[in-house]
Design a protein around this motif. Structure first.
Motif, PDB file in Angstrom:
ATOM      1  N   LEU A  22       1.439   2.396  11.214  1.00 33.54           N
ATOM      2  CA  LEU A  22       2.201   1.953  10.048  1.00 33.54           C
ATOM      3  C   LEU A  22       1.780   0.545   9.626  1.00 33.54           C
ATOM      4  CD1 LEU A  22       4.599   2.420   8.082  1.00 33.54           C
ATOM      5  CD2 LEU A  22       6.027   1.314   9.799  1.00 33.54           C
ATOM      6  N   TYR A  23       1.642  -0.380  10.583  1.00 36.70           N
ATOM      7  CA  TYR A  23       1.257  -1.759  10.254  1.00 36.70           C
ATOM      8  C   TYR A  23      -0.122  -1.808   9.592  1.00 36.70           C
ATOM      9  CZ  TYR A  23       4.997  -2.926  13.567  1.00 36.70           C
ATOM     10  OH  TYR A  23       6.174  -3.012  14.231  1.00 36.70           O
ATOM     11  N   ILE A  24      -1.082  -1.071  10.141  1.00 40.10           N
ATOM     12  CA  ILE A  24      -2.438  -1.073   9.571  1.00 40.10           C
ATOM     13  C   ILE A  24      -2.424  -0.459   8.177  1.00 40.10           C
ATOM     14  CG2 ILE A  24      -4.733  -0.058   9.826  1.00 40.10           C
ATOM     15  CD1 ILE A  24      -4.483  -0.572  12.823  1.00 40.10           C
ATOM     16  N   SER A  25      -1.624   0.574   7.980  1.00 41.35           N
ATOM     17  CA  SER A  25      -1.523   1.176   6.649  1.00 41.35           C
ATOM     18  C   SER A  25      -0.949   0.190   5.643  1.00 41.35           C
ATOM     19  CB  SER A  25      -0.638   2.421   6.692  1.00 41.35           C
ATOM     20  OG  SER A  25      -1.177   3.367   7.554  1.00 41.35           O
ATOM     21  N   LEU A  26       0.082  -0.534   6.031  1.00 39.19           N
ATOM     22  CA  LEU A  26       0.676  -1.525   5.127  1.00 39.19           C
ATOM     23  C   LEU A  26      -0.302  -2.663   4.833  1.00 39.19           C
ATOM     24  CD1 LEU A  26       4.337  -1.690   6.489  1.00 39.19           C
ATOM     25  CD2 LEU A  26       3.551  -0.736   4.315  1.00 39.19           C
ATOM     26  N   LEU A  27      -1.042  -3.113   5.850  1.00 40.94           N
ATOM     27  CA  LEU A  27      -2.047  -4.158   5.616  1.00 40.94           C
ATOM     28  C   LEU A  27      -3.166  -3.660   4.707  1.00 40.94           C
ATOM     29  CD1 LEU A  27      -2.327  -5.796   9.149  1.00 40.94           C
ATOM     30  CD2 LEU A  27      -1.504  -6.869   7.054  1.00 40.94           C
ATOM     31  N   SER A  28      -3.578  -2.424   4.883  1.00 38.94           N
ATOM     32  CA  SER A  28      -4.622  -1.848   4.031  1.00 38.94           C
ATOM     33  C   SER A  28      -4.146  -1.734   2.587  1.00 38.94           C
ATOM     34  CB  SER A  28      -5.030  -0.465   4.538  1.00 38.94           C
ATOM     35  OG  SER A  28      -5.512  -0.551   5.841  1.00 38.94           O
ATOM     36  N   PHE A  29      -2.908  -1.326   2.409  1.00 38.78           N
ATOM     37  CA  PHE A  29      -2.348  -1.246   1.067  1.00 38.78           C
ATOM     38  C   PHE A  29      -2.281  -2.634   0.437  1.00 38.78           C
ATOM     39  CE2 PHE A  29       1.348  -1.163  -1.820  1.00 38.78           C
ATOM     40  CZ  PHE A  29       0.877  -0.235  -2.728  1.00 38.78           C
ATOM     41  N   GLY A  30      -1.854  -3.619   1.220  1.00 35.22           N
ATOM     42  CA  GLY A  30      -1.820  -4.999   0.717  1.00 35.22           C
ATOM     43  C   GLY A  30      -3.203  -5.490   0.343  1.00 35.22           C
ATOM     44  N   LEU A  31      -4.207  -5.158   1.137  1.00 37.84           N
ATOM     45  CA  LEU A  31      -5.585  -5.542   0.829  1.00 37.84           C
ATOM     46  C   LEU A  31      -6.054  -4.891  -0.470  1.00 37.84           C
ATOM     47  CD1 LEU A  31      -8.204  -6.951   1.780  1.00 37.84           C
ATOM     48  CD2 LEU A  31      -8.760  -4.839   2.984  1.00 37.84           C
ATOM     49  N   ALA A  32      -5.701  -3.634  -0.678  1.00 35.40           N
ATOM     50  CA  ALA A  32      -6.080  -2.950  -1.920  1.00 35.40           C
ATOM     51  C   ALA A  32      -5.392  -3.598  -3.124  1.00 35.40           C
ATOM     52  CB  ALA A  32      -5.715  -1.474  -1.839  1.00 35.40           C
ATOM     53  N   ILE A  33      -4.138  -3.977  -2.978  1.00 32.49           N
ATOM     54  CA  ILE A  33      -3.418  -4.652  -4.069  1.00 32.49           C
ATOM     55  C   ILE A  33      -4.074  -5.993  -4.384  1.00 32.49           C
ATOM     56  CG2 ILE A  33      -1.225  -5.763  -4.679  1.00 32.49           C
ATOM     57  CD1 ILE A  33      -1.130  -2.744  -4.880  1.00 32.49           C
ATOM     58  N   ILE A  34      -4.458  -6.726  -3.365  1.00 36.69           N
ATOM     59  CA  ILE A  34      -5.130  -8.017  -3.578  1.00 36.69           C
ATOM     60  C   ILE A  34      -6.454  -7.804  -4.301  1.00 36.69           C
ATOM     61  CG2 ILE A  34      -6.300  -9.912  -2.378  1.00 36.69           C
ATOM     62  CD1 ILE A  34      -4.025  -9.753  -0.289  1.00 36.69           C
ATOM     63  N   LEU A  35      -7.219  -6.803  -3.884  1.00 36.16           N
ATOM     64  CA  LEU A  35      -8.494  -6.517  -4.554  1.00 36.16           C
ATOM     65  C   LEU A  35      -8.292  -6.161  -6.024  1.00 36.16           C
ATOM     66  CD1 LEU A  35     -10.539  -4.410  -1.980  1.00 36.16           C
ATOM     67  CD2 LEU A  35     -11.195  -6.580  -2.971  1.00 36.16           C
ATOM     68  N   VAL A  36      -7.296  -5.336  -6.286  1.00 37.02           N
ATOM     69  CA  VAL A  36      -7.078  -4.868  -7.654  1.00 37.02           C
ATOM     70  C   VAL A  36      -6.691  -6.024  -8.583  1.00 37.02           C
ATOM     71  CG1 VAL A  36      -5.502  -3.492  -9.082  1.00 37.02           C
ATOM     72  CG2 VAL A  36      -6.562  -2.493  -7.062  1.00 37.02           C
ATOM     73  N   PHE A  37      -5.843  -6.919  -8.118  1.00 37.75           N
ATOM     74  CA  PHE A  37      -5.343  -7.961  -9.004  1.00 37.75           C
ATOM     75  C   PHE A  37      -6.125  -9.266  -8.958  1.00 37.75           C
ATOM     76  CE2 PHE A  37      -1.547  -5.252  -8.603  1.00 37.75           C
ATOM     77  CZ  PHE A  37      -1.387  -4.968  -9.952  1.00 37.75           C
ATOM     78  N   SER A  38      -7.049  -9.411  -8.007  1.00 41.79           N
ATOM     79  CA  SER A  38      -7.774 -10.681  -7.930  1.00 41.79           C
ATOM     80  C   SER A  38      -9.182 -10.622  -8.503  1.00 41.79           C
ATOM     81  CB  SER A  38      -7.842 -11.164  -6.475  1.00 41.79           C
ATOM     82  OG  SER A  38      -8.639 -10.284  -5.706  1.00 41.79           O
ATOM     83  N   ILE A  39      -9.758  -9.445  -8.648  1.00 38.93           N
ATOM     84  CA  ILE A  39     -11.127  -9.329  -9.150  1.00 38.93           C
ATOM     85  C   ILE A  39     -11.088  -9.204 -10.674  1.00 38.93           C
ATOM     86  CG2 ILE A  39     -13.190  -7.886  -9.174  1.00 38.93           C
ATOM     87  CD1 ILE A  39     -12.585  -7.237  -6.272  1.00 38.93           C
ATOM     88  N   PRO A  40     -11.752 -10.133 -11.363  1.00 40.50           N
ATOM     89  CA  PRO A  40     -11.755 -10.033 -12.833  1.00 40.50           C
ATOM     90  C   PRO A  40     -12.592  -8.839 -13.281  1.00 40.50           C
ATOM     91  CG  PRO A  40     -13.169 -11.816 -12.091  1.00 40.50           C
ATOM     92  CD  PRO A  40     -12.500 -11.265 -10.869  1.00 40.50           C
ATOM     93  N   LEU A  41     -12.094  -8.136 -14.263  1.00 39.54           N
ATOM     94  CA  LEU A  41     -12.763  -6.932 -14.747  1.00 39.54           C
ATOM     95  C   LEU A  41     -13.248  -7.137 -16.178  1.00 39.54           C
ATOM     96  CD1 LEU A  41     -10.265  -4.226 -13.506  1.00 39.54           C
ATOM     97  CD2 LEU A  41     -12.480  -4.754 -12.556  1.00 39.54           C
ATOM     98  N   ASP A  42     -14.401  -6.581 -16.460  1.00 40.72           N
ATOM     99  CA  ASP A  42     -14.803  -6.491 -17.861  1.00 40.72           C
ATOM    100  C   ASP A  42     -14.248  -5.164 -18.391  1.00 40.72           C
ATOM    101  OD1 ASP A  42     -16.368  -4.814 -16.416  1.00 40.72           O
ATOM    102  OD2 ASP A  42     -18.289  -5.541 -17.141  1.00 40.72           O
ATOM    103  N   ASN A  43     -14.605  -4.790 -19.528  1.00 38.02           N
ATOM    104  CA  ASN A  43     -14.052  -3.572 -20.121  1.00 38.02           C
ATOM    105  C   ASN A  43     -14.759  -2.308 -19.673  1.00 38.02           C
ATOM    106  OD1 ASN A  43     -12.067  -4.903 -21.482  1.00 38.02           O
ATOM    107  ND2 ASN A  43     -13.362  -5.318 -23.259  1.00 38.02           N
ATOM    108  N   SER A  44     -15.531  -2.405 -18.603  1.00 37.61           N
ATOM    109  CA  SER A  44     -16.257  -1.246 -18.106  1.00 37.61           C
ATOM    110  C   SER A  44     -15.315  -0.321 -17.323  1.00 37.61           C
ATOM    111  CB  SER A  44     -17.395  -1.716 -17.194  1.00 37.61           C
ATOM    112  OG  SER A  44     -17.951  -0.633 -16.506  1.00 37.61           O
ATOM    113  N   GLU A  45     -15.198   0.906 -17.793  1.00 36.02           N
ATOM    114  CA  GLU A  45     -14.348   1.876 -17.109  1.00 36.02           C
ATOM    115  C   GLU A  45     -14.956   2.259 -15.757  1.00 36.02           C
ATOM    116  OE1 GLU A  45     -12.921   6.379 -17.897  1.00 36.02           O
ATOM    117  OE2 GLU A  45     -12.827   5.001 -19.593  1.00 36.02           O
ATOM    118  N   GLU A  46     -16.277   2.185 -15.649  1.00 39.58           N
ATOM    119  CA  GLU A  46     -16.967   2.526 -14.403  1.00 39.58           C
ATOM    120  C   GLU A  46     -16.568   1.563 -13.283  1.00 39.58           C
ATOM    121  OE1 GLU A  46     -19.595   4.906 -12.161  1.00 39.58           O
ATOM    122  OE2 GLU A  46     -18.807   5.182 -14.159  1.00 39.58           O
ATOM    123  N   MET A  47     -16.459   0.269 -13.584  1.00 41.94           N
ATOM    124  CA  MET A  47     -16.129  -0.719 -12.561  1.00 41.94           C
ATOM    125  C   MET A  47     -14.689  -0.566 -12.083  1.00 41.94           C
ATOM    126  SD  MET A  47     -17.377  -2.976 -10.754  1.00 41.94           S
ATOM    127  CE  MET A  47     -16.824  -4.214  -9.625  1.00 41.94           C
TER     128      MET A  47
END
Length: 143
Positions: A22-47
């Motif tokens: 459970l702890y590793i799953s929650l940390l992995s989910f938190g890592l995915a949330i950080i990746l999604v909101f911290s990486i700037p995106l251009d308008n490329s749907e592929e990225m």
């Protein structure tokens, strides 16, 4: 009277493999949330589809599945997961280091499990990455 953190139910929460899943799953989910909101995106749907590092779709050349972002990101992501794995093993008591005292000298003896756990993780992570990479082939995806 024992302190609250030595209660059997509390110690079970950090010694049990079920809880560490459970702890590793929650940390992995938190890592995915950080990746999604911290990486700037251009308008490329592929990225947007490959924001979490992973092999991309390919048709004839398997190396088309890797760009620089994924080539660096996948090993880094696997290292983060390995760190979580080692912390969970240490907290569950599976990595035991013992002090041995012999006639005036102290030696630290490890039970050798770290090498076994590391080898197993590297083997499974490599097989999973290769399987996912091959599964991203256009023909494999359709059939």
């Amino acid at each position: 009277r024992r302190p609250w953190y030595q209660h059997p139910r509390i110690t079970e929460m950090y010694l049990s493999a079920d809880w560490w899943t459970l702890y590793i799953s929650l940390l992995s989910f938190g890592l995915a949330i950080i990746l999604v909101f911290s990486i700037p995106l251009d308008n490329s749907e592929e990225m947007v589809k490959y924001l979490v590092p992973q092999p991309m779709h390919w048709t004839s050349n398997p190396l088309d599945a890797w760009n620089l972002y994924n080539l660096i990101g996948v090993p880094l992501l696997l290292l983060v997961f390995f760190g979580m794995y080692v912390v969970s093993l240490k907290c569950m008591g599976k990595l035991v280091v013992k002090n041995e005292i012999r006639e005036g000298e102290t030696t630290i003896v490890s039970n050798g499990n770290m090498l076994v756990y590391t080898g197993g993780y590297v083997l499974l992570a490599t097989l999973a990455t290769i399987a996912f990479w091959l599964g991203r082939n256009q023909w494999c995806s359709e059939n």
